[in-house]
Design an enzyme around this catalytic site. Structure first.
Site, PDB file in Angstrom:
ATOM      1  N   THR A 152       0.341  -1.416  -0.197  1.00  0.00           N
ATOM      2  CA  THR A 152      -0.076  -0.433   0.020  1.00  0.00           C
ATOM      3  C   THR A 152       1.146   1.484   0.316  1.00  0.00           C
ATOM      4  OG1 THR A 152      -1.785   1.198   0.991  1.00  0.00           O
ATOM      5  CG2 THR A 152      -0.272   0.227   2.626  1.00  0.00           C
TER       6      THR A 152
ATOM      7  N   CYS B 214      -3.087   8.672   7.307  1.00  0.00           N
ATOM      8  CA  CYS B 214      -3.678   7.153   7.700  1.00  0.00           C
ATOM      9  C   CYS B 214      -2.756   5.920   7.677  1.00  0.00           C
ATOM     10  CB  CYS B 214      -3.730   6.263   5.293  1.00  0.00           C
ATOM     11  SG  CYS B 214      -4.817   7.969   4.623  1.00  0.00           S
TER      12      CYS B 214
ATOM     13  N   HIS C 249      -5.607  -0.350   4.823  1.00  0.00           N
ATOM     14  CA  HIS C 249      -5.103   0.690   4.560  1.00  0.00           C
ATOM     15  C   HIS C 249      -6.656   1.667   5.084  1.00  0.00           C
ATOM     16  CE1 HIS C 249      -3.138   3.879   2.593  1.00  0.00           C
ATOM     17  NE2 HIS C 249      -4.108   5.266   2.480  1.00  0.00           N
TER      18      HIS C 249
END
Lengths: 204, 167
Positions: free
Chosen positions: B30, B36, B53
Protein backbone atom coordinates in the site's frame (compact mmCIF):
# COMPACT_ATOMS: atom_id res chain seq x y z
CA UNK A 1 -27.78 19.06 1.93
CA UNK A 2 -26.15 17.73 -1.21
CA UNK A 3 -23.07 15.53 -1.08
CA UNK A 4 -20.32 16.02 -3.68
CA UNK A 5 -21.58 13.21 -5.89
CA UNK A 6 -25.14 14.60 -5.96
CA UNK A 7 -24.44 17.91 -7.72
CA UNK A 8 -26.32 18.83 -10.91
CA UNK A 9 -24.64 19.77 -14.18
CA UNK A 10 -25.59 23.40 -13.57
CA UNK A 11 -24.09 23.42 -10.09
CA UNK A 12 -20.88 21.94 -11.41
CA UNK A 13 -20.80 24.64 -14.11
CA UNK A 14 -21.06 27.32 -11.40
CA UNK A 15 -18.22 25.71 -9.45
CA UNK A 16 -16.12 25.52 -12.61
CA UNK A 17 -16.70 29.24 -13.08
CA UNK A 18 -15.43 29.85 -9.54
CA UNK A 19 -12.39 27.75 -10.41
CA UNK A 20 -11.87 29.75 -13.57
CA UNK A 21 -12.09 33.15 -11.85
CA UNK A 22 -10.02 32.06 -8.84
CA UNK A 23 -7.31 30.44 -10.91
CA UNK A 24 -7.35 33.33 -13.39
CA UNK A 25 -6.68 35.80 -10.60
CA UNK A 26 -3.94 33.60 -9.19
CA UNK A 27 -2.34 33.44 -12.65
CA UNK A 28 -2.45 37.25 -12.82
CA UNK A 29 -0.70 37.55 -9.45
CA UNK A 30 1.92 35.01 -10.49
CA UNK A 31 2.46 36.80 -13.76
CA UNK A 32 3.29 40.04 -11.95
CA UNK A 33 5.63 38.32 -9.52
CA UNK A 34 7.55 36.40 -12.14
CA UNK A 35 7.49 38.99 -14.91
CA UNK A 36 6.29 36.29 -17.32
CA UNK A 37 3.02 35.63 -19.09
CA UNK A 38 1.08 33.19 -16.93
CA UNK A 39 -2.30 31.95 -18.11
CA UNK A 40 -4.73 29.30 -17.02
CA UNK A 41 -5.24 26.35 -19.31
CA UNK A 42 -8.32 24.48 -18.20
CA UNK A 43 -10.33 25.15 -15.06
CA UNK A 44 -11.86 21.99 -13.71
CA UNK A 45 -14.17 20.62 -11.08
CA UNK A 46 -13.57 17.02 -10.16
CA UNK A 47 -15.46 14.71 -7.91
CA UNK A 48 -13.41 11.58 -7.52
CA UNK A 49 -13.20 8.43 -5.46
CA UNK A 50 -10.04 8.26 -3.33
CA UNK A 51 -8.05 5.93 -5.53
CA UNK A 52 -9.24 7.64 -8.69
CA UNK A 53 -7.93 10.93 -7.26
CA UNK A 54 -4.51 9.39 -6.66
CA UNK A 55 -4.40 8.18 -10.28
CA UNK A 56 -5.47 11.62 -11.49
CA UNK A 57 -2.63 13.40 -9.67
CA UNK A 58 -0.15 10.98 -11.29
CA UNK A 59 0.25 8.09 -8.85
CA UNK A 60 0.93 7.90 -5.12
CA UNK A 61 4.71 7.89 -4.80
CA UNK A 62 6.20 10.77 -6.86
CA UNK A 63 7.68 13.43 -4.61
CA UNK A 64 6.13 16.85 -4.88
CA UNK A 65 5.75 20.13 -3.00
CA UNK A 66 2.45 20.79 -1.29
CA UNK A 67 1.38 24.04 0.31
CA UNK A 68 -1.69 23.88 2.49
CA UNK A 69 -3.94 26.61 3.84
CA UNK A 70 -7.03 26.11 5.97
CA UNK A 71 -10.10 28.24 5.23
CA UNK A 72 -12.53 29.16 7.97
CA UNK A 73 -15.34 31.64 8.53
CA UNK A 74 -18.44 31.52 6.36
CA UNK A 75 -16.97 28.62 4.44
CA UNK A 76 -14.66 25.93 5.79
CA UNK A 77 -12.27 23.90 3.78
CA UNK A 78 -8.72 23.31 2.67
CA UNK A 79 -6.79 24.69 -0.21
CA UNK A 80 -3.75 22.94 -1.60
CA UNK A 81 -1.18 24.18 -4.06
CA UNK A 82 0.64 21.20 -5.55
CA UNK A 83 3.92 22.22 -7.19
CA UNK A 84 5.78 19.49 -9.12
CA UNK A 85 9.47 19.92 -9.92
CA UNK A 86 9.00 21.68 -13.29
CA UNK A 87 6.94 24.41 -11.63
CA UNK A 88 9.35 24.62 -8.69
CA UNK A 89 12.21 25.23 -11.11
CA UNK A 90 10.23 27.87 -13.00
CA UNK A 91 9.71 29.78 -9.75
CA UNK A 92 13.27 29.36 -8.52
CA UNK A 93 14.69 30.43 -11.88
CA UNK A 94 12.54 33.57 -12.05
CA UNK A 95 12.92 34.59 -8.43
CA UNK A 96 16.41 33.44 -7.49
CA UNK A 97 18.11 32.66 -10.81
CA UNK A 98 18.75 29.04 -9.83
CA UNK A 99 17.26 25.56 -10.35
CA UNK A 100 17.47 22.20 -8.60
CA UNK A 101 17.70 18.63 -9.92
CA UNK A 102 16.25 16.99 -6.85
CA UNK A 103 14.16 18.12 -3.91
CA UNK A 104 16.93 17.02 -1.55
CA UNK A 105 19.06 19.92 -2.79
CA UNK A 106 16.47 22.46 -1.74
CA UNK A 107 17.60 25.23 0.58
CA UNK A 108 15.62 27.02 3.25
CA UNK A 109 15.47 30.18 1.12
CA UNK A 110 14.17 28.23 -1.87
CA UNK A 111 11.44 26.54 0.11
CA UNK A 112 10.29 29.82 1.64
CA UNK A 113 10.10 31.32 -1.86
CA UNK A 114 7.87 28.43 -2.94
CA UNK A 115 5.71 28.76 0.15
CA UNK A 116 5.27 32.48 -0.51
CA UNK A 117 4.26 31.83 -4.12
CA UNK A 118 1.79 29.19 -2.98
CA UNK A 119 0.40 31.52 -0.34
CA UNK A 120 -0.10 34.35 -2.83
CA UNK A 121 -1.81 32.08 -5.35
CA UNK A 122 -4.12 30.62 -2.71
CA UNK A 123 -4.96 34.01 -1.16
CA UNK A 124 -5.67 35.54 -4.57
CA UNK A 125 -7.95 32.62 -5.46
CA UNK A 126 -9.84 32.90 -2.17
CA UNK A 127 -10.15 36.70 -2.40
CA UNK A 128 -11.72 36.35 -5.84
CA UNK A 129 -14.09 33.72 -4.51
CA UNK A 130 -15.15 35.75 -1.47
CA UNK A 131 -15.75 38.86 -3.63
CA UNK A 132 -17.83 36.83 -6.06
CA UNK A 133 -19.99 35.19 -3.40
CA UNK A 134 -20.00 38.16 -1.01
CA UNK A 135 -18.67 36.15 1.90
CA UNK A 136 -15.89 36.65 4.39
CA UNK A 137 -13.31 33.98 5.15
CA UNK A 138 -10.06 33.70 7.06
CA UNK A 139 -6.95 31.85 6.00
CA UNK A 140 -4.34 30.22 8.23
CA UNK A 141 -0.61 30.69 7.81
CA UNK A 142 0.52 28.35 4.99
CA UNK A 143 2.41 25.16 5.66
CA UNK A 144 4.78 23.46 3.21
CA UNK A 145 5.70 19.83 2.83
CA UNK A 146 7.85 17.92 0.35
CA UNK A 147 6.83 14.27 0.23
CA UNK A 148 4.85 11.63 -1.68
CA UNK A 149 1.95 13.25 -3.51
CA UNK A 150 -0.50 10.52 -2.52
CA UNK A 151 -0.04 11.38 1.16
CA UNK A 152 -0.45 15.10 0.41
CA UNK A 153 -3.69 14.54 -1.50
CA UNK A 154 -4.92 12.30 1.32
CA UNK A 155 -4.97 15.33 3.65
CA UNK A 156 -8.24 16.79 2.28
CA UNK A 157 -9.61 13.24 1.87
CA UNK A 158 -9.09 12.45 5.54
CA UNK A 159 -10.33 15.87 6.61
CA UNK A 160 -13.78 15.27 5.08
CA UNK A 161 -13.66 11.47 5.10
CA UNK A 162 -16.32 11.22 7.79
CA UNK A 163 -18.84 12.93 5.47
CA UNK A 164 -18.09 11.47 2.08
CA UNK A 165 -16.30 8.81 0.05
CA UNK A 166 -15.32 11.42 -2.54
CA UNK A 167 -12.77 14.17 -2.92
CA UNK A 168 -14.00 17.30 -4.60
CA UNK A 169 -11.51 19.73 -6.04
CA UNK A 170 -12.08 23.01 -7.82
CA UNK A 171 -9.04 24.34 -9.59
CA UNK A 172 -6.97 24.53 -12.70
CA UNK A 173 -3.64 24.29 -14.46
CA UNK A 174 -1.30 27.03 -15.65
CA UNK A 175 0.85 27.83 -18.61
CA UNK A 176 3.86 30.11 -18.55
CA UNK A 177 5.10 31.72 -21.77
CA UNK A 178 2.81 29.26 -23.60
CA UNK A 179 4.42 26.24 -21.95
CA UNK A 180 2.11 24.20 -19.74
CA UNK A 181 3.30 23.84 -16.16
CA UNK A 182 1.89 21.20 -13.90
CA UNK A 183 1.06 23.36 -10.89
CA UNK A 184 -2.37 22.63 -9.44
CA UNK A 185 -4.49 24.77 -7.20
CA UNK A 186 -7.13 22.69 -5.44
CA UNK A 187 -9.97 23.97 -3.30
CA UNK A 188 -11.80 21.39 -1.21
CA UNK A 189 -14.74 22.83 0.72
CA UNK A 190 -16.60 20.77 3.31
CA UNK A 191 -20.14 19.71 2.39
CA UNK A 192 -21.95 22.36 4.42
CA UNK A 193 -19.76 25.08 2.90
CA UNK A 194 -20.29 23.74 -0.60
CA UNK A 195 -24.07 23.99 -0.16
CA UNK A 196 -23.78 27.44 1.44
CA UNK A 197 -21.59 28.62 -1.41
CA UNK A 198 -23.99 27.35 -4.06
CA UNK A 199 -26.82 29.12 -2.21
CA UNK A 200 -24.86 32.39 -2.14
CA UNK A 201 -24.29 32.08 -5.87
CA UNK A 202 -27.99 31.49 -6.43
CA UNK A 203 -28.00 27.87 -7.57
CA UNK A 204 -29.22 25.83 -4.60
CA UNK B 1 -3.14 -23.59 -4.03
CA UNK B 2 -1.29 -23.65 -0.75
CA UNK B 3 1.56 -21.43 0.30
CA UNK B 4 4.79 -23.08 -0.75
CA UNK B 5 6.93 -20.86 1.43
CA UNK B 6 8.48 -19.20 -1.60
CA UNK B 7 7.81 -15.61 -2.44
CA UNK B 8 6.30 -15.37 -5.91
CA UNK B 9 7.32 -11.73 -6.32
CA UNK B 10 3.75 -10.93 -7.32
CA UNK B 11 2.45 -7.67 -5.93
CA UNK B 12 -1.08 -7.05 -4.77
CA UNK B 13 -1.92 -3.38 -4.33
CA UNK B 14 -4.19 -2.19 -1.55
CA UNK B 15 -5.83 1.19 -2.18
CA UNK B 16 -7.08 3.75 0.32
CA UNK B 17 -9.91 2.34 2.47
CA UNK B 18 -9.20 -1.12 1.09
CA UNK B 19 -8.11 -4.57 2.34
CA UNK B 20 -6.70 -7.65 0.69
CA UNK B 21 -5.63 -11.12 1.79
CA UNK B 22 -2.66 -13.14 0.51
CA UNK B 23 -1.79 -16.81 0.94
CA UNK B 24 0.16 -17.63 -2.20
CA UNK B 25 3.47 -15.88 -1.66
CA UNK B 26 2.40 -12.45 -2.93
CA UNK B 27 3.67 -9.20 -1.51
CA UNK B 28 0.92 -6.92 -0.27
CA UNK B 29 1.68 -3.26 -0.88
CA UNK B 30 0.00 0.00 0.00
CA UNK B 31 1.41 3.34 -1.10
CA UNK B 32 1.96 6.75 0.45
CA UNK B 33 0.44 6.40 3.90
CA UNK B 34 0.31 9.89 5.39
CA UNK B 35 -2.05 10.22 8.33
CA UNK B 36 -3.60 6.94 7.17
CA UNK B 37 -2.41 3.68 8.76
CA UNK B 38 -1.60 0.37 7.11
CA UNK B 39 -2.08 -2.63 9.40
CA UNK B 40 -0.56 -5.98 8.45
CA UNK B 41 -1.97 -9.17 9.95
CA UNK B 42 -0.29 -12.56 9.82
CA UNK B 43 -1.18 -16.08 10.87
CA UNK B 44 2.19 -17.87 10.68
CA UNK B 45 0.73 -21.39 10.93
CA UNK B 46 -1.39 -21.17 7.79
CA UNK B 47 0.72 -18.37 6.28
CA UNK B 48 -2.26 -16.13 5.75
CA UNK B 49 -1.52 -12.42 5.45
CA UNK B 50 -3.79 -9.38 5.28
CA UNK B 51 -3.21 -5.67 4.82
CA UNK B 52 -5.80 -3.00 5.50
CA UNK B 53 -5.36 0.74 4.70
CA UNK B 54 -7.53 2.83 7.04
CA UNK B 55 -8.05 6.59 6.90
CA UNK B 56 -10.00 7.56 10.02
CA UNK B 57 -10.24 6.37 13.63
CA UNK B 58 -13.91 5.49 14.18
CA UNK B 59 -16.84 4.59 11.97
CA UNK B 60 -19.79 6.79 12.80
CA UNK B 61 -21.47 6.56 9.38
CA UNK B 62 -25.14 5.59 9.39
CA UNK B 63 -24.98 3.13 6.49
CA UNK B 64 -21.43 1.84 7.12
CA UNK B 65 -20.95 1.35 3.39
CA UNK B 66 -17.20 1.59 3.55
CA UNK B 67 -15.93 -0.34 6.61
CA UNK B 68 -12.27 -0.41 5.49
CA UNK B 69 -12.07 3.38 5.71
CA UNK B 70 -12.08 3.23 9.51
CA UNK B 71 -9.76 1.65 12.07
CA UNK B 72 -12.50 0.00 14.14
CA UNK B 73 -14.60 -1.57 11.38
CA UNK B 74 -11.56 -2.08 9.13
CA UNK B 75 -9.66 -4.15 11.72
CA UNK B 76 -12.74 -6.16 12.71
CA UNK B 77 -13.75 -6.93 9.12
CA UNK B 78 -10.19 -7.97 8.30
CA UNK B 79 -10.05 -10.35 11.27
CA UNK B 80 -13.42 -11.82 10.24
CA UNK B 81 -12.16 -12.38 6.68
CA UNK B 82 -9.03 -14.10 8.02
CA UNK B 83 -11.01 -16.32 10.37
CA UNK B 84 -13.24 -17.32 7.47
CA UNK B 85 -10.06 -18.61 5.78
CA UNK B 86 -9.06 -20.64 8.82
CA UNK B 87 -6.92 -18.19 10.80
CA UNK B 88 -7.03 -18.32 14.60
CA UNK B 89 -7.09 -15.16 16.72
CA UNK B 90 -4.54 -16.55 19.16
CA UNK B 91 -2.01 -16.92 16.34
CA UNK B 92 -2.63 -13.66 14.49
CA UNK B 93 -0.05 -10.92 15.00
CA UNK B 94 -0.13 -7.35 13.71
CA UNK B 95 2.30 -4.72 12.47
CA UNK B 96 1.36 -1.12 11.74
CA UNK B 97 2.82 1.88 9.90
CA UNK B 98 1.62 5.41 9.15
CA UNK B 99 -0.23 7.93 11.29
CA UNK B 100 2.03 10.84 10.31
CA UNK B 101 1.27 14.52 10.58
CA UNK B 102 1.96 15.73 7.05
CA UNK B 103 1.56 19.47 7.60
CA UNK B 104 2.60 21.57 10.56
CA UNK B 105 -0.36 23.86 11.02
CA UNK B 106 -0.63 26.75 13.40
CA UNK B 107 -3.04 26.52 16.30
CA UNK B 108 -3.02 22.70 16.59
CA UNK B 109 -6.37 22.29 14.83
CA UNK B 110 -8.01 18.93 14.18
CA UNK B 111 -6.19 18.62 10.86
CA UNK B 112 -2.91 17.81 12.52
CA UNK B 113 -4.48 15.32 14.89
CA UNK B 114 -5.96 12.82 12.46
CA UNK B 115 -2.74 10.77 12.38
CA UNK B 116 -2.50 10.75 16.17
CA UNK B 117 -6.17 9.84 16.56
CA UNK B 118 -5.70 7.00 14.08
CA UNK B 119 -2.74 5.68 16.11
CA UNK B 120 -4.73 5.74 19.35
CA UNK B 121 -7.68 4.03 17.73
CA UNK B 122 -5.57 1.27 16.13
CA UNK B 123 -3.87 0.58 19.48
CA UNK B 124 -7.21 0.47 21.28
CA UNK B 125 -9.05 -1.73 18.77
CA UNK B 126 -6.18 -4.24 18.55
CA UNK B 127 -6.14 -4.46 22.33
CA UNK B 128 -9.92 -4.97 22.46
CA UNK B 129 -9.67 -7.68 19.81
CA UNK B 130 -6.73 -9.29 21.69
CA UNK B 131 -4.38 -9.07 18.73
CA UNK B 132 -0.68 -8.69 19.54
CA UNK B 133 0.93 -5.66 17.87
CA UNK B 134 4.49 -6.93 17.49
CA UNK B 135 6.03 -4.02 15.58
CA UNK B 136 5.11 -0.49 14.53
CA UNK B 137 6.46 2.55 12.73
CA UNK B 138 3.92 5.23 13.56
CA UNK B 139 3.72 9.00 13.88
CA UNK B 140 6.35 11.48 12.78
CA UNK B 141 5.90 13.59 9.67
CA UNK B 142 6.89 11.40 6.72
CA UNK B 143 4.77 9.50 4.22
CA UNK B 144 5.31 5.73 4.13
CA UNK B 145 4.87 3.01 1.53
CA UNK B 146 4.31 -0.33 3.23
CA UNK B 147 5.20 -3.72 1.71
CA UNK B 148 4.18 -6.91 3.50
CA UNK B 149 5.74 -10.24 2.54
CA UNK B 150 3.12 -12.95 2.97
CA UNK B 151 5.78 -15.67 3.24
CA UNK B 152 7.99 -14.26 5.97
CA UNK B 153 5.59 -11.81 7.62
CA UNK B 154 8.21 -9.12 7.16
CA UNK B 155 7.07 -5.52 6.63
CA UNK B 156 9.26 -3.07 4.72
CA UNK B 157 8.71 0.67 4.99
CA UNK B 158 9.83 2.98 2.21
CA UNK B 159 9.97 6.73 2.83
CA UNK B 160 11.38 9.76 1.08
CA UNK B 161 14.80 10.86 2.31
CA UNK B 162 15.45 7.99 4.73
CA UNK B 163 16.64 4.40 4.25
CA UNK B 164 14.11 1.54 4.04
CA UNK B 165 13.29 -0.01 7.38
CA UNK B 166 12.12 -3.56 8.05
CA UNK B 167 9.86 -4.28 10.97
Amino acid sequence: MKNYDELSVMEIDVLREIGSIGTGNAAGALSKLLGRTVKITLPEVRIMGYNEAIDWIGGPEPITTGILVRISGQINGLMLDVQPLDFVNLILECMLGETINDYQEMTELQSSALMEIGNIMISTFINALSDLAGISVELTVPSLVIDMQGAILAVPMAEFGGQTDYLMTIGGNFSCDNREVSCRLLLSPDIRSLNFLLGKLGVD
Amino acid sequence: MINTGISTGKKTVIGIADMKLAQHGETLITYALGSCIGICFFDPKIKLAALVHIMLPLNMEAGRKNPMKYADTGIRETLKAMEARGALRARITAKAAGGAKMFETAGGDSLGNIGQRNIESVHMILKMERIRLIAEDLGGSVARTLLFDSVTGEATIRSYGRPDTII
